[in-house]
Design a protein around this motif. Structure first.
Motif, PDB file in Angstrom:
ATOM      1  N   GLN A  47       2.159  -1.621   2.845  1.00 33.14           N
ATOM      2  CA  GLN A  47       3.826  -1.520   2.002  1.00 33.14           C
ATOM      3  C   GLN A  47       3.767  -0.915   0.320  1.00 33.14           C
ATOM      4  O   GLN A  47       3.337  -1.457  -0.305  1.00 33.14           O
ATOM      5  CB  GLN A  47       4.549  -2.695   2.134  1.00 33.14           C
ATOM      6  N   ALA A  70       3.388  -7.387  -3.756  1.00 32.61           N
ATOM      7  CA  ALA A  70       3.287  -6.972  -1.483  1.00 32.61           C
ATOM      8  C   ALA A  70       2.063  -8.059  -1.445  1.00 32.61           C
ATOM      9  O   ALA A  70       0.780  -8.302  -2.679  1.00 32.61           O
ATOM     10  CB  ALA A  70       3.529  -5.679  -0.775  1.00 32.61           C
ATOM     11  N   GLU A 114       5.449   1.497  -2.182  1.00 36.49           N
ATOM     12  CA  GLU A 114       6.755   2.457  -3.015  1.00 36.49           C
ATOM     13  C   GLU A 114       6.716   3.640  -3.945  1.00 36.49           C
ATOM     14  O   GLU A 114       5.778   3.997  -4.258  1.00 36.49           O
ATOM     15  CB  GLU A 114       7.423   1.144  -3.665  1.00 36.49           C
ATOM     16  N   THR A 117      -3.179  -1.726   6.770  1.00 31.47           N
ATOM     17  CA  THR A 117      -1.775  -1.151   6.059  1.00 31.47           C
ATOM     18  C   THR A 117      -1.704  -1.823   5.136  1.00 31.47           C
ATOM     19  O   THR A 117      -1.588  -2.704   5.305  1.00 31.47           O
ATOM     20  CB  THR A 117      -0.313  -0.854   7.395  1.00 31.47           C
ATOM     21  N   GLN A 121      11.680   4.089  -2.508  1.00 34.27           N
ATOM     22  CA  GLN A 121      11.590   4.134  -0.967  1.00 34.27           C
ATOM     23  C   GLN A 121      10.083   3.853  -1.108  1.00 34.27           C
ATOM     24  O   GLN A 121       9.018   3.680  -1.143  1.00 34.27           O
ATOM     25  CB  GLN A 121      11.139   6.408  -0.703  1.00 34.27           C
ATOM     26  N   GLU A 122      10.822   2.544   0.166  1.00 35.81           N
ATOM     27  CA  GLU A 122       9.052   1.964   0.992  1.00 35.81           C
ATOM     28  C   GLU A 122       8.452   2.543   1.443  1.00 35.81           C
ATOM     29  O   GLU A 122       8.972   3.402   2.648  1.00 35.81           O
ATOM     30  CB  GLU A 122       9.829   0.237   1.509  1.00 35.81           C
ATOM     31  N   ILE A 123       7.198   2.626   1.704  1.00 36.47           N
ATOM     32  CA  ILE A 123       6.576   3.365   2.463  1.00 36.47           C
ATOM     33  C   ILE A 123       5.161   2.998   3.461  1.00 36.47           C
ATOM     34  O   ILE A 123       4.400   1.788   2.347  1.00 36.47           O
ATOM     35  CB  ILE A 123       6.512   4.778   2.187  1.00 36.47           C
ATOM     36  N   THR A 124       5.357   2.911   4.596  1.00 36.10           N
ATOM     37  CA  THR A 124       4.147   2.269   5.642  1.00 36.10           C
ATOM     38  C   THR A 124       2.731   3.553   5.133  1.00 36.10           C
ATOM     39  O   THR A 124       2.248   4.559   5.484  1.00 36.10           O
ATOM     40  CB  THR A 124       3.401   1.899   6.939  1.00 36.10           C
ATOM     41  N   GLU A 125       1.605   2.793   4.523  1.00 38.02           N
ATOM     42  CA  GLU A 125       0.745   3.627   4.050  1.00 38.02           C
ATOM     43  C   GLU A 125      -0.618   2.728   5.131  1.00 38.02           C
ATOM     44  O   GLU A 125      -0.823   1.510   4.559  1.00 38.02           O
ATOM     45  CB  GLU A 125       0.447   3.190   2.427  1.00 38.02           C
TER      46      GLU A 125
END
Length: 260
Positions: A247, A150, A249, A245, A190-194
């Motif tokens: 993005q 990203a 994975e 934040t 899975q994509e996760i907003t961290e």
């Protein structure tokens, strides 16, 4: 350019705990994400592989009951974990991905949270992970992929940052092929907003601690130039432009049929 292996006993242990500290609630949200891919039974035995200073290890014990074993090759990182990240169901051991001092088929899950890219012999590590996992065990990998990176805000100040990370992180295909050879197939990606900071200013101050491994591959001159650019950017009142934040994975693997 060939990247050297980062030894966390040299520099990174000094600022890692503060520079990579998770904001409130972030660890708990990661536990929810992990739980979606793990058996509902409790307790679960989990290996935190590359546990570092133990920033997630006690949370794993709280969420899944334990025992949780933090496997960490860097003595100074492990010492910080043993001092500051204790839990009755947690123990830390010296070891690395290709050589874990643990029995065969002893773990319900192995977590590699931003540690895979530091493993020198990944094929040996894949075989070792397959050895310690139970037949229905899961491997959870939170990592970057060199072909799926990203855009990261701090790259604007350190122009070689993206180039370094593209070399530092394996590609998705390299990772999936690696573990398929050891009998572990992809079950989910899975994509996760961290969330990594409470504000843009906090994000900038964390960056200043140099607690990310790309800095280990830069010269002191380019680091100083990068922080000078950051300081000018902050002085111009642009701290709010720094995102808080990222993005991330999460790759989940196991011995079932591939999910991708």
């Amino acid at each position: 350019m060939t990247l050297k292996r980062v030894d966390y006993n040299d520099n990174q242990h000094r600022t890692y705990a503060e520079g990579r500290r998770m904001p409130a609630g972030v660890a708990a949200r990661w536990m929810e994400r992990f739980a979606a891919h793990l058996p509902q039974r409790r307790p679960l035995t989990i290996i935190d592989l590359g546990s570092g200073v133990g920033r997630l290890t006690p949370a794993l014990a709280d969420a899944f009951g334990g025992p949780v074993v933090g496997v960490e090759p860097a003595d100074r990182m492990r010492a910080i974990a043993e001092a500051n990240a204790t839990h009755p169901a947690v123990r830390y051991v010296r070891g690395e991905a290709a050589a874990m001092p643990l029995p065969d088929q002893s773990a319900d899950a192995v977590l590699m949270f931003l540690s895979l890219h530091h493993v020198p012999d990944r094929a040996a590590a894949a075989r070792e992970i397959a050895r310690v996992l139970k037949p229905d065990g899961r491997l959870l990998i939170r990592t970057g992929f060199g072909d799926r990176l990203a855009d990261i805000w701090w790259h604007r100040f350190f122009p070689r940052g993206r180039e370094i990370e593209e070399q530092m992180f394996p590609t998705l295909a390299e990772v999936t092929d690696l573990f398929a050879a050891a009998g572990l197939n992809v079950l989910a990606l899975q994509e996760i907003t961290e969330v990594y900071a409470a504000s843009g200013l906090e994000a900038a101050e964390k960056l200043r601690l140099r607690a990310i491994s790309p800095f280990e591959h830069m010269s002191e001159a380019e680091i100083e130039e990068g922080f000078a650019r950051l300081d000018a950017w902050l002085a111009a009142g642009k701290a709010d432009e720094a995102p808080t934040t990222f993005q991330a994975e999460l790759l989940v693997l196991g011995r079932e049929s591939a999910g991708l």
